[in-house]
Design an enzyme around this catalytic site. Structure first.
Site, PDB file in Angstrom:
ATOM      1  N   LYS A  79      -9.652   0.890   7.279  1.00  0.00           N
ATOM      2  CA  LYS A  79      -9.924   0.766   8.713  1.00  0.00           C
ATOM      3  C   LYS A  79     -11.416   0.850   9.031  1.00  0.00           C
ATOM      4  O   LYS A  79     -11.867   0.342  10.045  1.00  0.00           O
ATOM      5  CB  LYS A  79      -9.122   1.793   9.490  1.00  0.00           C
ATOM      6  CG  LYS A  79      -7.631   1.452   9.473  1.00  0.00           C
ATOM      7  CD  LYS A  79      -6.802   2.332  10.371  1.00  0.00           C
ATOM      8  CE  LYS A  79      -5.362   1.844  10.440  1.00  0.00           C
ATOM      9  NZ  LYS A  79      -4.640   2.054   9.164  1.00  0.00           N
TER      10      LYS A  79
HETATM   11  C1  LIG Z   1      -3.498   1.387   8.789  1.00  0.00           C
HETATM   12  C2  LIG Z   1      -3.102   1.397   7.354  1.00  0.00           C
HETATM   13  C3  LIG Z   1      -2.189   0.450   6.837  1.00  0.00           C
HETATM   14  C4  LIG Z   1      -1.475  -0.565   7.709  1.00  0.00           C
HETATM   15  O1  LIG Z   1      -2.321  -1.554   8.195  1.00  0.00           O
HETATM   16  P1  LIG Z   1      -1.857  -2.509   9.417  1.00  0.00           P
HETATM   17  O2  LIG Z   1      -3.070  -3.262   9.785  1.00  0.00           O
HETATM   18  O3  LIG Z   1      -1.387  -1.587  10.511  1.00  0.00           O
HETATM   19  O4  LIG Z   1      -0.748  -3.367   8.905  1.00  0.00           O
HETATM   20  C5  LIG Z   1      -1.930   0.475   5.475  1.00  0.00           C
HETATM   21  N1  LIG Z   1      -2.506   1.391   4.663  1.00  0.00           N
HETATM   22  C6  LIG Z   1      -3.387   2.309   5.129  1.00  0.00           C
HETATM   23  C7  LIG Z   1      -3.972   3.302   4.179  1.00  0.00           C
HETATM   24  C8  LIG Z   1      -3.720   2.346   6.489  1.00  0.00           C
HETATM   25  O5  LIG Z   1      -4.584   3.274   6.947  1.00  0.00           O
END
Ligand SMILES: *Cc1c(COP(=O)(O)O)cnc(C)c1O
Length: 471
Positions: free
Chosen positions: A113
């Site tokens: 993120k």
């Molecule tokens: C947010 C997250 C996801 C999921 O991603 P999306 O964009 O919501 O599909 C998967 N793995 C981790 C470690 C995350 O923080």
């Protein structure tokens, strides 16, 4: 470039107008009117670019209301080796024959993120300064989103963050990451309750339109178009690393929750990047896997949403999915509204199994899916450690399992690494009997002084706290 709403609202907006907004006024999600097309000459030119310049080239196709020199400076400031650990920013390594891991988790909070949130922080600061405005970001987190937002916004002018989290429910590492921030514009609020209580509070505060306007409340959730756009860049960067020329197809597997990450892959593919297959990997919360297998999209109730060992994928509905379905139904807003407003509203599901459009999900759009359980996750973590001396986090493990099921010899399969194992140490200990090594900068963070207030699960208490801290 103009942006439209998936639900057919007649207004068209520019990038900076939707940057600070969430949903469109009709409840839809913003998408560009058309996907810019990238030809082979452009791909050839981009192949040699450093990450920040590649980001600038891609973002420029979607952003025409920030002067090029400013956008270039924002990209250069965001994607540095200092913040992301390497010059490649998203280095690729081969794990087994034809299966690769693309490292997206070496930013400040050790989850992918950061890739988007770091850019968002700089875009927000730029745009708020230009408008002479301020923004108070209110959010709810069970871990990754909140910390990524805080590390992106800390010390930024014009922005404050009020982040609620369920008291005592995040891992000690996640708590330490967030609560040790001493920046004045970052406010951690531990709510006596569970994650749903935090989300309900955010909703209640946002529904109080008078309060929302007076205190300029905004969000940074995953439906934000700028976040999704930032994620498009690493599909190109991964593609270039996995191939020697631009005529080779590559597939990606994406550990998925709200469908933001894999939707960025869909956008890259729509732009003309030679992606063969996009594999959506889910855990026991398999709303998306069910759709791609059956054509039925059935959102889950809170009680049917499992708490799993890949918690960032524990979702009951996928908030970005509407973007893909809009393309799937040929960008027919009336049909989209029937599915997402009428069908989902009335019965909590829609069924495209008999619709010719559904065949296009696997056909023209190249989607596949897979599902993992806790036992699969542990097995994948052990196997990857044993055979390749590589530790993967539980979410990435879910990706690896689905990737192996869908891997076609001759087509490189790139698995997006969405977090580092240290963030989910308890599951690594369960699988391997030992804690993963932690990066130096995180040694001893649990012992740092904490900056957090505890509040009851009550929207009024949170509003009072925001009002007090907003002068
Ligand atoms: C947010 C997250 C996801 C999921 O991603 P999306 O964009 O919501 O599909 C998967 N793995 C981790 C470690 C995350 O923080």
């Amino acid at each position: 470039m103009n942006y439209l709403s998936t639900r057919g609202h007649p207004d068209r907006k520019r990038f900076c107008e939707i940057l600070l907004e969430g949903l469109a006024p009709d409840g839809g999600l913003y998408l560009p009117e058309a996907y810019p097309q990238v030809d082979t000459a452009t791909l050839a030119k981009w192949r040699a670019l450093p990450y920040a310049e590649l980001a600038f080239e891609i973002l420029s196709l979607y952003i025409d209301d920030i002067p090029a020199a400013d956008l270039k400076a924002i990209c250069a400031k965001t994607y540095t080796a200092e913040v992301f650990g390497t010059d490649e920013i998203v280095p690729l390594r081969e794990l087994e024959d034809g299966v690769y891991l693309e490292a997206l988790s070496n930013g400040p909070t050790l989850a992918f993120k950061d890739m988007a949130m770091q850019l968002l922080g700089n875009l927000f600061e730029y745009e708020l300064a230009r408008r002479g405005a301020e923004l108070n970001i209110l959010g709810a987190t069970s871990g990754d989103t909140g910390s990524a937002a805080e590390y992106a916004m800390r010390g930024k002018k014009g922005v404050r963050v009020f982040m609620t989290s369920p008291d005592g429910r995040m891992s000690p590492f996640q708590q330490a990451q967030m609560f040790s921030l001493q920046d004045e514009n970052i406010h951690n609020i531990a709510i006596t309750g569970v994650f749903d209580d935090c989300q309900d509070i955010v909703k209640a505060v946002s529904n109080d339109l008078g309060f929302k306007r007076k205190y300029r409340i905004g969000t940074v959730n995953s439906i934000n178009w700028a976040r999704l756009l930032a994620q498009v860049v690493y599909y190109f960067a991964g593609y270039f690393q996995a191939t020697a020329s631009n005529d080779k197809p590559v597939s990606f597997t994406v550990p998925s929750g709200n469908f933001g990450n894999v939707c960025a892959g869909h956008v890259a593919r729509m732009m003309g990047l030679p992606i063969q297959t996009l594999v959506v990997a889910t855990n026991e919360n398999d709303v998306l896997d069910e759709f791609f297998r059956t054509g039925v999209y059935r959102v889950r109730a809170a009680v049917d949403t499992h708490e799993t060992s890949s918690p960032s994928m524990d979702i009951s509905k996928a908030s970005n999915f509407e973007r893909f379905v809009f393309d799937l139904v040929g960008r027919d807003a009336a049909k989209l509204r029937k599915l997402f407003v009428d069908d989902l509203g009335l019965q909590g599901s829609f069924d495209l199994s008999a619709d010719p459009a559904f065949k296009q999900a696997a056909g023209r759009f190249g989607f596949r899916s897979g599902r993992s359980t806790h036992a699969d996750r542990l097995a994948t973590i052990r196997d990857t450690d044993k055979r390749f001396a590589t530790l993967v986090d539980p979410h990435t493990a879910d990706g690896l399992k689905a990737a192996r099921e869908q891997h076609v010899p001759g087509v490189p399969m790139v698995v997006l690494e969405t977090a580092l194992p240290i963030k989910f140490a308890a599951t690594l200990v369960e699988a391997l009997g030992a804690e993963p090594a932690r990066p130096k900068k995180f040694e001893g963070i649990e012992a740092l002084p904490k900056r957090v207030v505890k509040l009851p699960a009550d929207a009024e208490a949170v509003k009072a706290y925001i009002a007090e801290n907003c002068d």
